[in-house]
Design an enzyme around this catalytic site. Structure first.
Site, PDB file in Angstrom:
ATOM      1  CD  GLU A 225      32.989  80.745  24.389  1.00  0.00           C
ATOM      2  OE1 GLU A 225      33.954  80.989  23.619  1.00  0.00           O
ATOM      3  OE2 GLU A 225      32.310  79.708  24.326  1.00  0.00           O
TER       4      GLU A 225
ATOM      5  CG  HIS B 135      36.066  73.189  22.312  1.00  0.00           C
ATOM      6  ND1 HIS B 135      35.055  74.116  22.468  1.00  0.00           N
ATOM      7  CD2 HIS B 135      35.456  71.977  22.244  1.00  0.00           C
ATOM      8  CE1 HIS B 135      33.891  73.493  22.491  1.00  0.00           C
ATOM      9  NE2 HIS B 135      34.112  72.194  22.359  1.00  0.00           N
TER      10      HIS B 135
ATOM     11  CD  GLU C 143      37.031  76.906  21.905  1.00  0.00           C
ATOM     12  OE1 GLU C 143      36.793  76.941  23.130  1.00  0.00           O
ATOM     13  OE2 GLU C 143      36.173  76.614  21.050  1.00  0.00           O
TER      14      GLU C 143
ATOM     15  CG  HIS D 253      35.097  76.892  26.084  1.00  0.00           C
ATOM     16  ND1 HIS D 253      35.019  75.814  25.237  1.00  0.00           N
ATOM     17  CD2 HIS D 253      34.732  76.434  27.305  1.00  0.00           C
ATOM     18  CE1 HIS D 253      34.627  74.749  25.910  1.00  0.00           C
ATOM     19  NE2 HIS D 253      34.440  75.100  27.173  1.00  0.00           N
TER      20      HIS D 253
END
Length: 564
Positions: A357, A174, A177, A278
């Site tokens: 994350e 992504h 990110e 991420h």
């Protein structure tokens, strides 16, 4: 009608008009943000699980928290979102305001800022040239816009494929990110710079092959040119790359070039362990993302995820990575992801992958990058070290000693492709398991199945196995031949070749395609009564011509097979 009732009706009409006007105003603002920034993030009320799953099939969900579903909208799906008339609020991007400074390369490599794309390429080339004995620069593929998707291999014999576990770290599929992008660059530098002086780092690099891909979606991150200005989640064609991998029960979307190149790379390498970085939350996510039931190795997945978060908590500010189960979650328990990479690697390739994350802010401010490194780098090293543990071994033919690409299966335990496979070139395999006693079965076409019982697995220890399995004698193998005989023919995965006696011994094999080009040239050793097995899985469909030459006598034999 009384005056008071009339006033109420007028008020309600006015309120309705105001609400509609406000909704229209929000839509206009939403369109403006998407037009100027390439995307927008909105939050809608959480609708319950069935509807949430439907939304996940249509839009790119970035998080579910506080009874809200957060969705990233691009120019390609904003109209569809508006047509569904969701109640929504627009989420401001706090990390996207003026955080990018244009710094010289030396300053960038202090890791308190983001590199330009050209600086990123320079850093990757610098690592490979500065540490040529333990680092090589490779390319997974290219983006739609032609940018290289770069990857570093770090290992003691980095230019060889050794029979040892391979670990893959990849970030920023992504494009907005961004924290993992810099942390991966810094991790690569940390491993390389400390290899000669740190026994722990040397052990990691000497016994593993570590691959690091800091930036999987360069077009999303550098959509504005050489500098990061307004990065977006999707690739240049507007696709979320983490919703673009094959899903066994969901047809998905048009496969993107970045996805195809990554799939080809992952299939060729067959990583034992991997992690995908991420941002948007602070949590370690383990499989499955797609299904409500557990992976066979759920306890092992939870243990390594728990270890990541717990180590982070010892070195971070209070409140960091405490989302959901204090920093850990099963993917499906959070929200469903269709076509995600984590499940593709774990299901289709029998790998073991988690998603980390790193930051609640997608586009991490530069002054926070050092903090995130300090919080996470120990967990990054610990996670890599998991590949040193578990069961490591080789599967070989009991007669010839050749490697066998056997399936390693645990009865009454393995489900949903949780079994692993030995490497076809070396016979090497790795199986990660929770501590205990395990019975492992080894199964391969053309061989008698073999089970080894009571294999002991302990925390932070390696169990070594040398497994020999006996071939099944095929009647075709015993018939005397004048020329090489191929079966099955046509074939898709492996084709066996029964050779005449004059070709047994040390042999050179050349495989030509229909254009006469040599596509494979290798040496092998054969003995009478046992066919030569050719791995043709990587060949394209078509007809192939094979020349066998006895290296001692010079005599040759030829034949053809068809790959279907």
């Amino acid at each position: 009608m009384t005056r008071s009732r009339l006033i109420v009706i007028v008020f309600l009409i006015s309120l309705s008009d105001w609400c509609f006007s406000q909704y229209v105003s929000n839509i206009e603002l939403l369109r403006k943000i998407v037009s100027e920034s390439g995307q927008a993030e909105v939050a809608i009320p959480e609708p319950g699980r069935p509807e949430l799953d439907k939304i996940s099939q249509s839009f790119s969900i970035s998080s579910v928290r506080n009874d809200e579903v957060r969705i990233k909208l691009s120019p390609f799906d904003i109209d569809r979102f508006i047509d569904l008339r969701f109640e929504f609020r627009i989420i401001e991007r706090p990390g996207a305001k003026g955080i990018i400074s244009r710094q010289p390369l030396e300053k960038v490599m202090e890791w308190e800022g983001y590199p330009s794309y050209s600086q990123y390429e320079s850093i990757m080339r610098h690592y490979a040239s500065e540490y040529p004995s333990i680092c090589v620069l490779d390319t997974i593929g290219t983006s739609i816009m032609g940018r290289a998707i770069l990857v570093l291999k770090i290992s003691d014999n980095c230019r060889e494929d050794e029979p040892e576990p391979e670990v893959f770290y990849t970030s920023t599929m992504h494009g907005d990110e961004t924290a993992g992008f810099v942390l991966m660059l810094r991790l690569a530098g940390y491993l390389l710079e400390n290899y000669s002086s740190d026994d722990r780092i040397r052990k990691i690099a000497d016994n593993l092959e570590i691959w690091i891909n800091p930036l999987a979606n360069p077009d999303g991150t550098y959509r504005d040119g050489d500098y990061i200005v307004s990065p977006v989640r999707n690739n240049a064609a507007g696709y979320d790359l983490n919703r673009n991998f094959p899903d066994p029960w969901y047809p998905g979307v048009i496969r993107q070039k970045e996805t195809i190149d990554m799939m080809r790379f992952l299939t060729a390498r067959r990583f034992a362990l991997s992690a995908n970085f991420h941002s948007g939350e602070e949590v370690v996510n383990y499989p499955w993302d797609r299904w409500p039931y557990d992976h066979a190795d759920k306890d092992w997945f939870y243990s390594i995820s728990r270890a990541w978060a717990d180590t982070v908590h010892l070195h971070s500010e209070k409140g960091y990575m405490d989302f959901l189960d204090n920093g850990v979650t099963n993917g499906y328990s959070w929200y469903t992801v269709y076509g995600g990479r984590q499940d593709y690697v774990t299901y289709q390739l029998s790998g073991r992958e988690i998603t980390v994350e790193l930051d609640t802010i997608d586009f991490t401010p530069e002054d926070r990058l050092s903090d995130l490194w300090e919080y996470n780098y120990r967990s990054m090293l610990n996670y890599i070290e998991n590949a040193l543990y578990g069961i490591h071994g080789f599967v070989r033919d009991a007669v010839t000693g050749d490697p066998v690409a056997a399936m390693i299966y645990i009865n009454r335990h393995d489900i949903d492709n949780s079994q692993v496979f030995a490497d076809s070139a070396t016979g090497f395999f790795t199986r990660f398991l929770e501590p205990g006693a395990w019975d492992l079965s080894f199964i391969a076409d053309g061989y008698h199945g073999t089970t080894i019982t009571d294999v002991q697995v302990s925390d932070f220890q390696t169990t070594y196995l040398e497994v020999k399995i006996n071939p099944v004698l095929n009647i075709a193998d015993t018939i005397s031949r004048i020329q090489p005989y191929f079966y099955p023919n046509p074939a898709a995965g492996f084709v066996k070749v029964v050779l005449p006696d004059y070709l047994h011994g040390n042999l050179n094999v050349k495989i030509y395609n229909s254009s006469g080009m040599i596509i494979s040239d290798f040496d092998d050793k054969t003995i009478s009564g046992f066919p030569l097995s050719l791995d043709i899985r990587m060949l394209v469909k078509g007809s192939y011509f094979v020349v066998f030459r006895n290296k001692a006598t010079g005599r040759t034999g030829t034949g053809r097979f068809i790959k279907n």
